[in-house]
Design a protein around this motif. Sequence first.
Motif, short mmCIF file in Angstrom:
data_model
loop_
_atom_site.label_atom_id
_atom_site.label_comp_id
_atom_site.label_asym_id
_atom_site.label_seq_id
_atom_site.Cartn_x
_atom_site.Cartn_y
_atom_site.Cartn_z
N ALA A 1 -1.98 10.85 14.39
CA ALA A 1 -2.57 10.84 13.38
C ALA A 1 -1.26 11.09 11.77
CB ALA A 1 -4.20 12.55 13.13
N VAL A 2 -0.21 11.51 12.49
CA VAL A 2 0.69 11.97 11.25
C VAL A 2 0.87 10.96 10.82
CG1 VAL A 2 2.97 11.66 13.46
CG2 VAL A 2 3.17 12.86 11.31
N TRP A 3 0.66 9.74 11.57
CA TRP A 3 1.06 8.63 11.04
C TRP A 3 0.93 8.02 9.92
CZ3 TRP A 3 6.16 5.93 12.15
CH2 TRP A 3 6.19 6.65 13.45
N ALA A 4 -0.73 8.79 9.47
CA ALA A 4 -1.31 7.76 8.28
C ALA A 4 -0.61 8.31 7.05
CB ALA A 4 -2.87 8.48 9.03
N SER A 5 -0.14 9.13 6.92
CA SER A 5 0.53 10.22 5.71
C SER A 5 1.84 9.33 5.89
CB SER A 5 0.46 11.05 5.98
OG SER A 5 1.28 11.83 6.73
N LEU B 1 -12.60 1.32 12.60
CA LEU B 1 -11.01 2.92 12.30
C LEU B 1 -11.67 4.30 12.56
CD1 LEU B 1 -7.92 3.55 11.52
CD2 LEU B 1 -9.07 3.43 8.87
N VAL B 2 -11.07 4.72 13.54
CA VAL B 2 -11.87 5.83 13.64
C VAL B 2 -10.59 7.06 13.88
CG1 VAL B 2 -12.74 7.48 15.32
CG2 VAL B 2 -13.75 5.12 15.32
N HIS B 3 -10.79 7.78 13.04
CA HIS B 3 -10.32 8.85 12.22
C HIS B 3 -10.12 10.70 13.15
CE1 HIS B 3 -7.33 7.58 9.24
NE2 HIS B 3 -8.66 6.71 8.63
N SER B 4 -9.39 11.05 13.30
CA SER B 4 -9.44 12.60 14.35
C SER B 4 -8.49 13.16 13.66
CB SER B 4 -9.97 12.89 16.04
OG SER B 4 -8.59 12.49 16.39
N ASP B 5 -8.93 14.66 14.21
CA ASP B 5 -7.65 15.54 14.22
C ASP B 5 -5.93 15.44 14.65
OD1 ASP B 5 -9.83 17.53 12.68
OD2 ASP B 5 -9.44 18.65 13.94
N THR B 6 -5.97 14.73 15.66
CA THR B 6 -5.05 14.09 16.45
C THR B 6 -4.74 12.92 16.28
OG1 THR B 6 -6.37 13.93 18.09
CG2 THR B 6 -5.21 16.44 17.77
N ALA B 7 -5.93 11.79 16.26
CA ALA B 7 -5.17 10.32 16.31
C ALA B 7 -6.42 9.94 14.95
CB ALA B 7 -5.74 10.25 17.71
N MET B 8 -4.67 7.93 14.98
CA MET B 8 -5.68 7.15 14.01
C MET B 8 -5.33 6.36 14.97
SD MET B 8 -4.33 5.45 10.46
CE MET B 8 -2.36 4.81 11.01
N SER B 9 -7.33 5.85 14.84
CA SER B 9 -7.42 4.83 16.09
C SER B 9 -8.12 3.83 16.10
CB SER B 9 -8.77 5.46 17.40
OG SER B 9 -7.97 6.54 18.04
N SER C 1 0.74 -1.29 -0.10
CA SER C 1 0.54 0.02 0.42
C SER C 1 1.31 1.44 -0.19
CB SER C 1 -0.84 0.02 0.85
OG SER C 1 -1.68 -0.94 1.29
N PRO C 2 0.51 2.04 -0.27
CA PRO C 2 1.26 3.66 -0.82
C PRO C 2 1.06 4.36 0.90
CG PRO C 2 -0.80 3.96 -1.60
CD PRO C 2 -1.35 2.61 -1.32
N THR C 3 0.42 4.04 2.57
CA THR C 3 0.72 5.05 3.34
C THR C 3 -0.14 3.98 4.38
OG1 THR C 3 -1.50 6.06 3.37
CG2 THR C 3 0.66 6.94 2.01
N LEU C 4 0.29 4.14 5.52
CA LEU C 4 0.25 3.20 6.91
C LEU C 4 -1.13 3.45 6.74
CD1 LEU C 4 0.45 1.83 9.25
CD2 LEU C 4 0.75 3.75 10.11
N GLY C 5 -1.56 4.79 6.34
CA GLY C 5 -3.48 5.10 6.54
C GLY C 5 -3.91 4.35 5.59
N GLU C 6 -3.50 4.12 4.97
CA GLU C 6 -4.51 3.61 3.05
C GLU C 6 -4.02 1.93 3.62
OE1 GLU C 6 -4.27 5.29 -0.94
OE2 GLU C 6 -2.30 5.85 0.50
N ALA C 7 -2.88 1.58 4.91
CA ALA C 7 -3.07 0.01 4.53
C ALA C 7 -3.95 -0.38 5.99
CB ALA C 7 -1.26 -0.22 4.97
N VAL C 8 -3.93 0.73 6.52
CA VAL C 8 -4.48 0.04 7.50
C VAL C 8 -5.75 -0.27 7.69
CG1 VAL C 8 -5.79 0.81 9.89
CG2 VAL C 8 -3.20 1.14 9.35
N ALA C 9 -6.61 1.13 7.09
CA ALA C 9 -8.18 0.90 6.27
C ALA C 9 -8.21 -0.10 5.31
CB ALA C 9 -8.25 2.91 5.35
N LEU C 10 -7.18 -0.62 4.84
CA LEU C 10 -8.09 -1.88 4.26
C LEU C 10 -7.65 -2.89 4.75
CD1 LEU C 10 -7.85 -3.55 1.22
CD2 LEU C 10 -5.15 -3.12 1.54
N GLY C 11 -7.06 -2.73 5.70
CA GLY C 11 -6.71 -4.09 6.84
C GLY C 11 -8.29 -4.19 7.19
#
Length: 336
Positions: free
Chosen positions: A204-208, A121-129, A96-106
Amino acid sequence: MDGTERYTAANLQVYMLRCIAEMSTGSGIDPKRLCMGLGFDAADLSNPECRLSFRQASAMIRRAIEMVPSRALGLEIGTSETIASIGMVGYAMLTSPTLGEAVALGIKMQHLAGGMMNFDLVHSDTAMSIHATNRFYEPDIQMFLVEEAFGSFMKVGQALVGEQFKPTSIDLIYPQPEYASEYTRVFKCPIRFGQRDNVFACDAVWASKPIATYDPLSHRQALEFLHLMEAQENPEVELLESIERIVRRDMRTVLTLQQVAAQLCMSERTLRRRLADSGVSYQTMLDNIRRTRSLALLGNPRLSIEEVAYEVGFSDSHNFRRAFRRWTGRGPRESA
């Protein structure tokens, strides 16, 4: 397909169970004892075509816990796994291109990865949970399942973007175990027990963050293979899991069948017919989801009956008590 049929349907991937069998020898456990009388043996777990029921998997896990009491067995299993431990889903995440896309796929493909909990999967301005909830009410193995899942999440994250990946916080619905220091050692972040939800949160920065092994062609091929695997699964099971996922997003607001159908891009009439073909009603599904969530929350002594009622969509605790008695034959505090 009602809750009992889904509990006994042999449609569960066995990746995690294979890891338990492989680790058991090092823990002084004979893998044969883990499987004896359950309708499969340790060799079956190495067969990629093998599928087990939640009932069979739960029984095997329960035996493993009983054989090595007072150990963070779930953490040991989860952190021993690699991204390859979840099969083709892991490969699709690696490309996958990014961690966020990989997690969403998983999360989207979780039913093909052998997980025994529901993950959202829950996203906010500060966290990917990632929020983990029970698929069935199994309080004696819940802690193991959460430990294994969260330990695996961290290992997968590190495999995708490097050893520096770690969560910012871990929330857990159950009380602090005697080996709580193991959680701090493994996750190296604040751990909060006795919370409303099981939550694995990272910045949240990890998603990108880009994934070094990203490859568009390989990723496309992996997705095509996963879609073939999905086509071989029971389409009605996928529908039921999709409905449950929509309902779980915010159980404080009870959705109508029409609202669920709209999110599935189909008419209410079509959804009602497909549920009827599966032998289940929306109300039955809703009751099962609320019942399982209620039982989990009632295990937390910090929460009042009124708070539990609110969390599962009841504005009136009296109506919640009446519904709970209808679901279980007992009052809420009799089940806590």
